[in-house]
Design a protein around this motif. Structure first.
Motif, PDB file in Angstrom:
ATOM      1  N   GLU A 147       0.810  -1.215   0.000  1.00 52.21           N
ATOM      2  CA  GLU A 147       0.000   0.000   0.000  1.00 52.21           C
ATOM      3  C   GLU A 147       0.846   1.269   0.000  1.00 52.21           C
ATOM      4  O   GLU A 147       0.372   2.331  -0.397  1.00 52.21           O
ATOM      5  N   ARG A 148       2.095   1.175   0.439  1.00 52.46           N
ATOM      6  CA  ARG A 148       2.964   2.351   0.461  1.00 52.46           C
ATOM      7  C   ARG A 148       4.422   1.915   0.442  1.00 52.46           C
ATOM      8  O   ARG A 148       4.759   0.787   0.796  1.00 52.46           O
ATOM      9  N   PHE A 149       5.278   2.830  -0.017  1.00 53.53           N
ATOM     10  CA  PHE A 149       6.721   2.608  -0.019  1.00 53.53           C
ATOM     11  C   PHE A 149       7.391   3.665   0.838  1.00 53.53           C
ATOM     12  O   PHE A 149       6.837   4.749   1.064  1.00 53.53           O
ATOM     13  N   VAL A 150       8.574   3.355   1.302  1.00 53.81           N
ATOM     14  CA  VAL A 150       9.334   4.302   2.120  1.00 53.81           C
ATOM     15  C   VAL A 150      10.398   4.961   1.251  1.00 53.81           C
ATOM     16  O   VAL A 150      11.251   4.286   0.657  1.00 53.81           O
ATOM     17  N   ALA A 151      10.346   6.272   1.149  1.00 54.48           N
ATOM     18  CA  ALA A 151      11.312   7.041   0.367  1.00 54.48           C
ATOM     19  C   ALA A 151      12.287   7.742   1.302  1.00 54.48           C
ATOM     20  O   ALA A 151      11.975   8.012   2.465  1.00 54.48           O
ATOM     21  N   SER A 152      13.476   8.019   0.762  1.00 52.12           N
ATOM     22  CA  SER A 152      14.493   8.744   1.527  1.00 52.12           C
ATOM     23  C   SER A 152      14.591  10.174   1.021  1.00 52.12           C
ATOM     24  O   SER A 152      14.700  10.406  -0.190  1.00 52.12           O
ATOM     25  N   LYS A 170      14.615   2.543 -12.626  1.00 52.09           N
ATOM     26  CA  LYS A 170      15.965   2.226 -12.188  1.00 52.09           C
ATOM     27  C   LYS A 170      16.923   3.121 -12.947  1.00 52.09           C
ATOM     28  O   LYS A 170      17.101   2.971 -14.160  1.00 52.09           O
ATOM     29  N   GLU A 171      17.529   4.061 -12.261  1.00 47.57           N
ATOM     30  CA  GLU A 171      18.567   4.899 -12.850  1.00 47.57           C
ATOM     31  C   GLU A 171      19.884   4.356 -12.282  1.00 47.57           C
ATOM     32  O   GLU A 171      20.184   3.194 -12.486  1.00 47.57           O
ATOM     33  N   GLU A 172      20.651   5.157 -11.598  1.00 40.82           N
ATOM     34  CA  GLU A 172      21.779   4.574 -10.859  1.00 40.82           C
ATOM     35  C   GLU A 172      21.238   3.864  -9.627  1.00 40.82           C
ATOM     36  O   GLU A 172      21.777   2.859  -9.167  1.00 40.82           O
ATOM     37  N   LEU A 173      20.159   4.420  -9.077  1.00 35.24           N
ATOM     38  CA  LEU A 173      19.440   3.810  -7.961  1.00 35.24           C
ATOM     39  C   LEU A 173      17.977   3.718  -8.347  1.00 35.24           C
ATOM     40  O   LEU A 173      17.570   4.111  -9.442  1.00 35.24           O
ATOM     41  N   GLN A 174      17.136   3.156  -7.442  1.00 36.01           N
ATOM     42  CA  GLN A 174      15.708   3.059  -7.719  1.00 36.01           C
ATOM     43  C   GLN A 174      14.990   4.327  -7.249  1.00 36.01           C
ATOM     44  O   GLN A 174      15.168   4.754  -6.107  1.00 36.01           O
ATOM     45  N   TYR A 175      14.168   4.899  -8.135  1.00 37.84           N
ATOM     46  CA  TYR A 175      13.415   6.104  -7.805  1.00 37.84           C
ATOM     47  C   TYR A 175      11.931   5.881  -8.075  1.00 37.84           C
ATOM     48  O   TYR A 175      11.546   5.057  -8.900  1.00 37.84           O
ATOM     49  N   LEU A 186      14.058   5.567  -3.504  1.00 39.65           N
ATOM     50  CA  LEU A 186      13.507   4.479  -2.696  1.00 39.65           C
ATOM     51  C   LEU A 186      14.523   4.040  -1.659  1.00 39.65           C
ATOM     52  O   LEU A 186      15.727   3.955  -1.941  1.00 39.65           O
ATOM     53  N   ASP A 187      14.028   3.731  -0.490  1.00 36.01           N
ATOM     54  CA  ASP A 187      14.914   3.359   0.615  1.00 36.01           C
ATOM     55  C   ASP A 187      15.610   2.029   0.366  1.00 36.01           C
ATOM     56  O   ASP A 187      16.756   1.846   0.745  1.00 36.01           O
ATOM     57  N   SER A 188      14.911   1.071  -0.272  1.00 37.56           N
ATOM     58  CA  SER A 188      15.505  -0.249  -0.503  1.00 37.56           C
ATOM     59  C   SER A 188      14.707  -0.992  -1.570  1.00 37.56           C
ATOM     60  O   SER A 188      13.625  -0.569  -1.955  1.00 37.56           O
ATOM     61  N   GLY A 189      15.265  -2.111  -2.026  1.00 37.76           N
ATOM     62  CA  GLY A 189      14.555  -2.982  -2.937  1.00 37.76           C
ATOM     63  C   GLY A 189      14.922  -2.773  -4.396  1.00 37.76           C
ATOM     64  O   GLY A 189      15.120  -1.644  -4.848  1.00 37.76           O
ATOM     65  N   SER A 190      15.035  -3.882  -5.152  1.00 38.97           N
ATOM     66  CA  SER A 190      15.276  -3.837  -6.580  1.00 38.97           C
ATOM     67  C   SER A 190      13.949  -3.730  -7.313  1.00 38.97           C
ATOM     68  O   SER A 190      12.877  -3.896  -6.717  1.00 38.97           O
TER      69      SER A 190
END
Length: 257
Positions: A147-152, A170-175, A186-190
């Motif tokens: 239902e939700r994701f944790v962003a930094s 997916k850029e250098e990291l996941q956004y 995104l805080d974590s996860g592929s």
């Protein structure tokens, strides 16, 4: 071994037929049936095959209806673009499933499993009955999606409701990119992990880089090199996302759900 394919998208049926032939040339595809109606008529007039490859959602109904009319004993491999039928739990004893577009390695495993069942002459009716029971009680198999994701953001964590997300990239990291134009790390996860917890009715994996929300899609256009070009709504109207044309029938069906 003789096999039947039940699939309402001609391109997908032909691709699957070629993949089956490449995986096991000894399998003879004796018929491709394009609808539930033609499948019912065929099974009334013919003996069941050794293996049945069957799309779940057909243009004129759900193929599980065949199992209510015919007591099939052959191993069945369901093909689907969606996880909502909760058939992962039934990947045992003559019931298997493949997600579209069909992966060659997974197809080979399914064929090997079906061959072993045919050689052992073990009927699979009990498993089909269990599957039908689960499908008639969806509350027992319904998958709960994230239902939700944790962003930094600036060394802080912030919850982002899934309904506000236009696409993942997916850029250098996941956004994640929101409908209002904001972007967050995104805080974590592929992307693979993310795709697994999203509702497949709402989100689609366009390619290795993007997962898009159906509400963010503006147009889809075939272009050169057997590609599709997905254009998104504002504020991302200048963004163009490539997708292989092989995915076109599945993607079109997903958009029209």
């Amino acid at each position: 071994m003789k096999a039947i394919i039940i699939e309402d998208e001609e391109i997908i049926a032909q691709v699957l037929q070629n993949k089956i032939r490449n995986a096991d040339p000894s399998i003879e595809i004796i018929k491709i049936l394009p609808s539930l109606k033609t499948a019912k008529k065929w099974f009334i007039q013919n003996e069941e095959p050794d293996i049945l490859f069957m799309d779940i959602q057909l243009s004129d109904g759900v193929s599980f209806e065949l199992l209510e009319h015919f007591q099939l004993k052959c191993p069945i491999v369901f093909t689907t673009a969606y996880d909502e039928f909760a058939i992962r739990a039934f990947k045992v004893n003559g019931v298997d499933y493949l997600l579209k577009p069909v992966n060659d390695e997974e197809l080979q495993k399914a064929i090997d499993k079906c061959r072993a069942i045919v050689q052992q002459q073990k009927p699979v009716v009990a498993d089909i009955t269990e599957l039908m029971h689960a499908l008639s009680h969806p509350q027992l198999t319904l998958k709960k999606y994230k239902e939700r994701f944790v962003a930094s953001i600036r060394n802080q964590w912030m919850p982002i409701p899934v309904a506000e997300i236009a696409f993942f990239v997916k850029e250098e990291l996941q956004y994640i990119y929101l409908f209002n134009g904001e972007r967050y790390l995104l805080d974590s996860g592929s992307l693979d992990d993310i795709e697994d917890v999203l509702d497949p009715d709402r989100f689609y994996r366009a390619n290795r880089q993007y997962i898009i929300n159906i509400d963010a899609v503006r147009t889809v256009k075939p272009v050169e090199n057997s590609k599709l070009l997905i254009r998104l709504k504002a504020p991302y109207h200048k963004l163009e996302i490539d997708m292989s044309r092989e995915r076109a029938p599945v993607f079109k069906k997903w958009m029209g759900r």
